[in-house]
Design an enzyme around this catalytic site. Structure first.
Site, PDB file in Angstrom:
ATOM      1  CB  THR A 180      -0.922  -0.021   1.241  1.00 36.51           C
ATOM      2  OG1 THR A 180      -1.796  -1.132   1.105  1.00 36.51           O
ATOM      3  CG2 THR A 180      -1.753   1.237   1.360  1.00 36.51           C
TER       4      THR A 180
ATOM      5  CB  THR B  38       0.295  -3.775   6.318  1.00 35.20           C
ATOM      6  OG1 THR B  38      -0.949  -3.876   5.621  1.00 35.20           O
ATOM      7  CG2 THR B  38       0.783  -2.341   6.317  1.00 35.20           C
TER       8      THR B  38
HETATM    9  C1  SIN Z   1      -0.309  -5.312   0.893  1.00 32.83           C
HETATM   10  O1  SIN Z   1      -0.087  -5.977   1.910  1.00 32.83           O
HETATM   11  O2  SIN Z   1       0.464  -5.285  -0.081  1.00 32.83           O
HETATM   12  C2  SIN Z   1      -1.576  -4.522   0.789  1.00 32.83           C
HETATM   13  C3  SIN Z   1      -2.061  -4.021   2.070  1.00 32.83           C
HETATM   14  C4  SIN Z   1      -1.145  -3.050   2.745  1.00 32.83           C
HETATM   15  O3  SIN Z   1       0.001  -2.824   2.388  1.00 32.83           O
HETATM   16  O4  SIN Z   1      -1.632  -2.440   3.737  1.00 32.83           O
END
Ligand code: SIN
Length: 326
Positions: free
Chosen positions: A21, A99
Site C-alpha cells: 500500500t 502490511t
Molecule cells: C499489501 O499488503 O500489499 C496490501 C495491504 C497493505 O500494504 O496495507
C-alpha cells in the site's frame, strides 16, 4: 543527500522496494481502501525525501501486493540484503513492504540474516495517493533508524513504533497503527528522528542464520508446509486428504503441517487424531496458538510438539526452513 555545516557523518541507507500500500495508488485522493498496491516505484517513494545526515539509494526487488508474497521474492530480497549489508559504507537497509504479510517477511529475514546492521521493514495503511498518506512518515522513520549506529537485527517501523521481527503481528485491518508486539512490547519508538529504546535488538545466532540462508539459497523448491485450523466442529478430512496425496506420490506433496491451535495449544480431538496419522505417515506436525497474545505455556502433556511463542504463519516459516535439505 544532506550535509550539515559541521561536516556531520553521512550514513548510506539502501531502500529495497517490494510494493504494498505504501506504493499503492487509488483513483481519488479520498479513497483509502479501493486502491491497487505496488504501483509506485521505490525511486519515486524516496524522491524528495530528505533525512539529515543520510545518503539514500533505492532498488526495486518486486512491486506486488504482499498477499501474493512468495519464496521467489523472499529469496531475492534476502540475497539483496546480504549484498548491501556486506558493503562497509552501508549503514543499514530499509525494505518497503505491504502490511498484510509484513510479519512473515520480517520473520523470514530474521531467521536467515545474522544482521549486525539494521534491516528495517516499513509500510503504510493508506496508499501513496491518499489525501493524508502515512507512508512518507513511516519511511522517514525507518530510514532514520537504519542510519543509526548500534542498531541491529530485523525490525518493523510503523506509526512511530519499532517492533522486533519475532514478535510483530498485524492486528488491525484499517488503523494506521496496525501492528502490535503482543506481550513482549515494542523494541522502541521513533520520535522526530530520534530513538527511544525500550528493549534489546532482536538477533539470530550467526551459525543458525548462516545455515538457514545456505539451505534457503540452495533449495530447488521449498518444502510444502500447510496451515490447518482447529476450531469448533473441526474434522479430519483435509489432513487425511493431504496424507493420501503424499502416499499416492503426488508432486510437491505436503511435508509439514502447522495446526493453528486453540488457547494453550489444544486441538479438536478429531483433528488431533488425523494429525497423529499424518505424523505417522512422515509429515512434520507443529502446534501454534491461534491467540494474538502470549505463547503456549509448557506443562500440559501433548503428543504433538508446539511452536512456543510463534504464531501459525511464523511457525510455518520456521518449519519450512527446518525441513529444507539444502
Ligand atoms: C499489501 O499488503 O500489499 C496490501 C495491504 C497493505 O500494504 O496495507
Amino acid at each position: 543527500m544532506t550535509t550539515g555545516e559541521k561536516k556531520e557523518r553521512t550514513a548510506r541507507v539502501v531502500v529495497l522496494g517490494t510494493g504494498g500500500t505504501i506504493a499503492g495508488r487509488a483513483r481519488g485522493a479520498g479513497d483509502n481502501v479501493g486502491y491497487t498496491a505496488g504501483e509506485v516505484s521505490v525511486s519515486d517513494l524516496i524522491e524528495g525525501l530528505e533525512v539529515p545526515g543520510v545518503a539514500l539509494c533505492a532498488e526495486q526487488v518486486a512491486n506486488i501486493d504482499s498477499k501474493d508474497m512468495d519464496a521467489r521474492v523472499w529469496h531475492a530480497l534476502a540475497a539483496r540484503c546480504v549484498h548491501w549489508l556486506a558493503q562497509d559504507e552501508v549503514a543499514g537497509v530499509v525494505v518497503t513492504h505491504g502490511t498484510d504479510t509484513l510479519e512473515e517477511t520480517a520473520f523470514f529475514l530474521h531467521e536467515v540474516l545474522a544482521a549486525s546492521k539494521p534491516v528495517v521493514l516499513t509500510c503504510a495503511m493508506r496508499p501513496a495517493s491518499a489525501l493524508v498518506p502515512d507512508g512518507p512518515q513511516n519511511l522517514r522513520d525507518a530510514i532514520a533508524l537504519a542510519a543509526m549506529p548500534g542498531v541491529q537485527g530485523v525490525t518493523v517501523v510503523c506509526a512511530g513504533t519499532v517492533h522486533g521481527a519475532p514478535d510483530v503481528q498485524k492486528v488491525h485491518p484499517y488503523r494506521v497503527d496496525a501492528f502490535s508486539s503482543g506481550d513482549m512490547g515494542p523494541v522502541g519508538y521513533i520520535e522526530e528522528g530520534r530513538l527511544r529504546q525500550a528493549r534489546s535488538w532482536p538477533t539470530t545466532p550467526a551459525g543458525q542464520a548462516r545455515e538457514s540462508m545456505r539451505k534457503a539459497a540452495l533449495a530447488v523448491s521449498w518444502p510444502r508446509v500447510e496451515i490447518v485450523t482447529s476450531h469448533a466442529g473441526a474434522g479430519a478430512a483435509l489432513v487425511d486428504l493431504l496424507v493420501r496425496e503424499r502416499e499416492g506420490g503426488a508432486v510437491e506433496a505436503v511435508q509439514g503441517l502447522v495446526v493453528a491451535a486453540t488457547g494453550n495449544g489444544s486441538v479438536h480431538a478429531t483433528l488431533e487424531q488425523a494429525l497423529l496419522r499424518a505424523e505417522a505417515a512422515g509429515i512434520s506436525v507443529v502446534r501454534a496458538t491461534r491467540c494474538a497474545f502470549g505463547q503456549i505455556v509448557p506443562g500440559a502433556r501433548h503428543a504433538l510438539r508446539d511452536a512456543g511463542a510463534l504464531s501459525p504463519v511464523k511457525a510455518r516459516i520456521a518449519l519450512m526452513l527446518s525441513l529444507m535439505q539444502g
